[in-house]
Scaffold this active site. Structure first.
Site, PDB file in Angstrom:
ATOM      1  CB  SER A   1      16.211  46.068 -12.624  1.00  0.00           C
ATOM      2  OG  SER A   1      15.543  45.050 -11.906  1.00  0.00           O
ATOM      3  CD  GLN A   2      14.259  41.405 -17.985  1.00  0.00           C
ATOM      4  OE1 GLN A   2      14.117  40.299 -17.510  1.00  0.00           O
ATOM      5  NE2 GLN A   2      14.212  41.623 -19.291  1.00  0.00           N
TER       6      GLN A   2
ATOM      7  CG  ASN B   1      18.002  42.748 -19.170  1.00  0.00           C
ATOM      8  OD1 ASN B   1      17.970  43.647 -19.983  1.00  0.00           O
ATOM      9  ND2 ASN B   1      17.583  41.535 -19.492  1.00  0.00           N
TER      10      ASN B   1
ATOM     11  CD  GLU C   1      22.781  44.880 -24.258  1.00  0.00           C
ATOM     12  OE1 GLU C   1      21.651  45.323 -23.982  1.00  0.00           O
ATOM     13  OE2 GLU C   1      23.829  45.509 -24.013  1.00  0.00           O
TER      14      GLU C   1
ATOM     15  N   GLY D   1      11.443  45.016 -20.240  1.00  0.00           N
ATOM     16  CA  GLY D   1      11.153  43.686 -20.763  1.00  0.00           C
ATOM     17  C   GLY D   1      10.415  43.709 -22.081  1.00  0.00           C
TER      18      GLY D   1
ATOM     19  CD  GLU E   1      11.339  35.591 -27.831  1.00  0.00           C
ATOM     20  OE1 GLU E   1      11.932  36.301 -27.002  1.00  0.00           O
ATOM     21  OE2 GLU E   1      11.588  35.626 -29.056  1.00  0.00           O
TER      22      GLU E   1
ATOM     23  CG  ASP F   1      13.825  44.045 -25.111  1.00  0.00           C
ATOM     24  OD1 ASP F   1      12.981  43.421 -24.434  1.00  0.00           O
ATOM     25  OD2 ASP F   1      14.980  43.624 -25.283  1.00  0.00           O
TER      26      ASP F   1
ATOM     27  CD1 TRP G   1      11.089  39.968 -18.108  1.00  0.00           C
ATOM     28  CD2 TRP G   1       8.876  40.234 -17.952  1.00  0.00           C
ATOM     29  NE1 TRP G   1      10.636  40.379 -19.336  1.00  0.00           N
ATOM     30  CE2 TRP G   1       9.281  40.546 -19.273  1.00  0.00           C
ATOM     31  CE3 TRP G   1       7.532  40.346 -17.622  1.00  0.00           C
ATOM     32  CZ2 TRP G   1       8.379  40.953 -20.261  1.00  0.00           C
ATOM     33  CZ3 TRP G   1       6.632  40.752 -18.608  1.00  0.00           C
ATOM     34  CH2 TRP G   1       7.057  41.045 -19.908  1.00  0.00           C
TER      35      TRP G   1
ATOM     36  NE  ARG H   1      18.504  47.795 -25.898  1.00  0.00           N
ATOM     37  CZ  ARG H   1      18.369  47.045 -26.996  1.00  0.00           C
ATOM     38  NH1 ARG H   1      18.127  45.760 -26.888  1.00  0.00           N
ATOM     39  NH2 ARG H   1      18.469  47.590 -28.197  1.00  0.00           N
TER      40      ARG H   1
ATOM     41  NE  ARG I   1      18.785  33.269 -28.807  1.00  0.00           N
ATOM     42  CZ  ARG I   1      19.228  34.508 -28.660  1.00  0.00           C
ATOM     43  NH1 ARG I   1      20.523  34.725 -28.562  1.00  0.00           N
ATOM     44  NH2 ARG I   1      18.398  35.517 -28.606  1.00  0.00           N
TER      45      ARG I   1
END
Length: 740
Positions: free
Chosen positions: A337-338, A327, A403, A455, A661, A457, A290, A452, A283
């Site tokens: 960022s991540q 991100n 978001e 990574g 996932e 979250d 990352w 968030r 999606r």
């Protein structure tokens, strides 16, 4: 040189494979000669449909023959003549008893379907039995239908294929392709349209950085040539601030990524083409942080080196123009960022392309980008804690993260709306604009944004405290940056790396020289700080450190193993973790994200979080395997990899090829069922899965390089780990007895 997991030698293919039995679906189902040619030794070929019509015209009942008798002479090359639509309808009505377009162990059909054999020109039949073969039949028929086939000659080997080989093949030939995107004229109408667009006029929109004028010209021209797509092309301001990002939320859009110049084959003119990248799930259309590194581990094993290289170059573009690896490449992520993995990702790609003429230039660009990111993001305010010298996930930002789902923060914001006598929407608008000040709410969203950026979250480990934590995961990654940069400058660039103007940060001047010595000192300082603040000798554990309270947080997270991956641990620390920490996290299907004890009790008022017990995630597995292998704990790495791979393979076999996932690693039967927070990605396919999930795909391919050949064979027969170990021990005892 750091030890790396072994790479399995390429397997030789048998005669069945030589005939294209395991070709990708496009090749298999678009080859007319395969499905239209004479299927067997007889001179005349009858289609399944043709036979049925002949019996119908003669008023005869169709004969039924047991396939186990008919086809016993050619067990290795059995093929079926299949009428796609009729068989698909019959299969669904008989076997898909819950009507979800999947055949699983939860369906209660007879689990047998008779197909006509090709060798008999459709006269004889053979029974296809069991959930796995029938679900594979559903998948193959769904693919055949997509490619416009009415009748096919189907190889039985595609139905009873070793599940490890089948999933590996699907990932290599289908899933990566299904997850690959590029941003240019071919995709912009879909990619630039944000499914999260909350405005009254959702439309495709792309933001171009000031430093990419050729892209601005490209997309402006495209918008003029195709007014019907309503593409809104926006030029980003030179300096990005939290205020600007907040104000852009009224016009959310996609952020441009790297493009390369090509010659248009139609016009002969030079134009631009987007560099491809892999997204986490089907999606998505934007480049993620990352996730991309984890995906690259699988891409490299599958020899998709150019794609992994392209993703590195996209990251370099982001750092050059947006100041950081984001991100994700949407406008509302510009401040966030991540977890940083760029140096390891670039070095792995370089090892595969170092014979190419531009390899050193590629590595130089990636290293310069990583150095810029290191200085401007991770070791600068607000992420750097000046007291400890350690870094934190602490992104800038204002207001409510736009978001998220509409009701995500309802329980947090409603009391404030009531306090100010405003509707929910009115309060959010005034709070976001700064008209209403609520310091406690500011702190809540400071930590929410930090979660968030991490990574992870979400998790109770980080809730309400994340922005203050010097985490073991982030500081292990930055230690790895420091070591990688030092070694690369010394070994590849002869201890002298010139920094051009576009990568200068702080008080650097163009032509600034980076040497290995300063980076080695940084790594030593960080290791000392990690040992002082994050290592707990009594527990044999790395914990996060609260820079506000000046104390360790005792939440047990399997990010403790990231220290092994980065090489920051001393041998005695690694041994302590294997003894003390590993048993706390090891479960049926691999490593838990956190311990049940640390998570605490859950219920209606305290729901479960997806990065807590009992869930396991691909990144945690891969980093732990690599770290354990690095320190010589090969047996532990193989055991954990086997458990993870077994769980994925078993769910793949029992649930119609599902790959998701994340997994509940405590559930032996249906680990893909996750009821926390956002549920699970990768479940809602009809007939056949097309993408899997990016980092799980990678973990499967990567994990098969960790386990030994004996383990791989056992996985193919769905042997649980305990059964496998018992068999190995018995075999070993038998061998010893024979020697006596």
């Amino acid at each position: 040189m750091v030890a790396q997991p072994p790479v399995a030698a390429p397997r030789t293919r048998g005669s069945v494979d030589d005939h294209g039995v395991f070709d990708d679906a496009k090749t298999y189902y678009t080859a007319d000669e395969r499905h239209n040619s004479r299927a067997g030794p007889r001179t005349r070929t009858y289609s399944q449909n043709g036979l049925a019509k002949q019996f119908e015209r003669l008023g005869l009942k169709e004969p039924f023959r047991r396939g186990s008798h008919d086809e016993s002479t050619i067990p290795h090359h059995r093929r079926f003549l299949v009428d796609v639509d009729a068989t698909l309808a019959s299969l669904q009505s008989q076997e898909d008893t819950d009507g979800n377009m999947q055949i699983t162990i939860e369906d209660n059909g007879p689990k047998v379907l008779s197909l006509r054999t090709a060798a008999s020109n459709g006269h004889n039949r053979f029974d296809v039995r069991g959930t796995y073969m029938l679900s594979n039949l559903l998948q193959e028929l769904s693919l055949a239908k997509e490619y416009g086939r009415k009748q096919i000659v189907l190889d039985e080997a595609r139905l009873n294929e070793n599940p490890v080989n089948r999933l590996s093949r699907l990932i290599r030939d289908h899933f990566w392709e299904g997850l690959t995107r590029r941003i240019d004229a071919s995709s912009i109408e879909i990619a630039a349209r944000d499914p999260k667009d909350w405005t009254d006029d959702p439309r495709p929109r792309i933001y171009i950085p000031r430093g990419a004028p050729e892209q601005y010209e490209y997309y402006t021209k495209l918008a003029q040539e195709k007014p019907d797509i309503r593409l809104d092309v926006q030029l980003l301001p030179e300096k990005i601030t939290p205020e600007i990002v907040r104000d852009m939320n009224s016009k959310p859009g996609l952020l441009a990524v790297d493009m390369e110049k090509i010659v248009d084959p139609k016009t002969g003119e030079i134009t631009l083409k987007g560099r491809p990248f892999v997204v986490p799930g089907g999606r998505f259309n934007e480049l993620y942080g990352w996730d991309s590194y984890m995906e690259s581990l699988g891409l490299l094993v599958n020899d998709k080196v150019d794609l992994a290289k392209s993703m590195v170059l996209n990251f370099c573009f982001c750092i050059k123009h947006y100041g950081k690896i984001l991100n994700a490449t949407r406008s509302y992520y510009l401040c966030r960022s991540q977890p940083p993995f760029l140096t390891d990702m670039a070095l792995r790609v370089y090892e595969r392309i170092k014979h190419e003429p531009d390899a050193v230039d590629f590595l130089r660009t990636a290293l310069l980008a990583a150095i810029k990111e290191y200085h401007s993001v991770w070791t600068a305010e607000p992420r750097l804690d000046p007291v400890t010298g350690l870094s934190r996930y602490r992104p800038e930002g204002l207001g409510v993260p736009p978001e998220t789902e509409a009701g995500h923060f309802l329980h947090i914001l409603e009391p404030y709306a009531e306090k100010h006598g405003l509707s929910f929407e009115e309060f959010v608008e005034k709070y976001n604009s700064g008209e209403i000040k609520e310091p406690k709410l500011d702190e809540y969203f400071l930590h929410d944004r930090a979660v968030r950026e991490s990574g992870h979250d979400t998790t109770y480990r980080l809730e309400g405290v994340c922005a203050n934590l010097a985490t073991i995961d982030l500081n292990s990654l930055l230690f790895k940056y420091e070591i990688d940069i030092a070694r690369t400058i010394r070994n590849i660039f002869h201890d002298k790396l010139l920094v051009p103007e576009e990568y200068c940060v702080g008080d650097m001047k163009p032509g600034h020289v980076e040497t290995s010595a300063i980076w080695e000192r940084r790594a030593k300082r960080r290791k000392l700080a990690i040992d002082k603040y994050l290592w707990n000798k009594e527990d044999g554990f790395y914990y996060d450190y609260d820079t506000a309270k000046r104390q360790q947080c005792k939440y047990e997270s399997c990010t403790t193993f990231w220290a092994l991956w980065a090489g920051v641990s001393a041998p005695h620390q690694a041994a302590a973790m294997v003894t003390n920490a590993l048993p706390k996290f090891e479960a049926f299907g691999g490593l838990l994200s956190g311990t049940q004890e640390s998570r605490g009790e859950i219920g209606l008022d305290r729901p479960n979080r997806q990065w807590d017990y009992p869930y396991g995630w691909a990144p945690q597995q891969m980093l732990a395997w690599t770290g354990l292998y690095r320190y010589g704990y090969t047996e532990e790495a193989e055991r954990l990899a086997y458990k993870w791979l077994f769980m994925i393979t078993k769910a793949f076999v029992d649930f119609n090829g599902v790959v998701v996932e994340k997994y509940d690693v405590t559930r032996p039967i249906d680990p893909h069922r996750v009821d926390a927070e956002y549920g699970n990605q990768g479940l809602d396919f009809k007939g056949v899965a097309k993408e899997g999930f990016g980092w799980v795909n990678a973990s499967y391919i990567f994990g098969l390089q960790i386990v030994n050949a004996h383990m791989r064979r056992a996985l193919g027969t769905l042997t649980p780990y305990d059964t496998f170990v018992k068999a190995v021990q018995e075999n070993h005892a038998k061998t010893l007895a024979e020697l006596v």
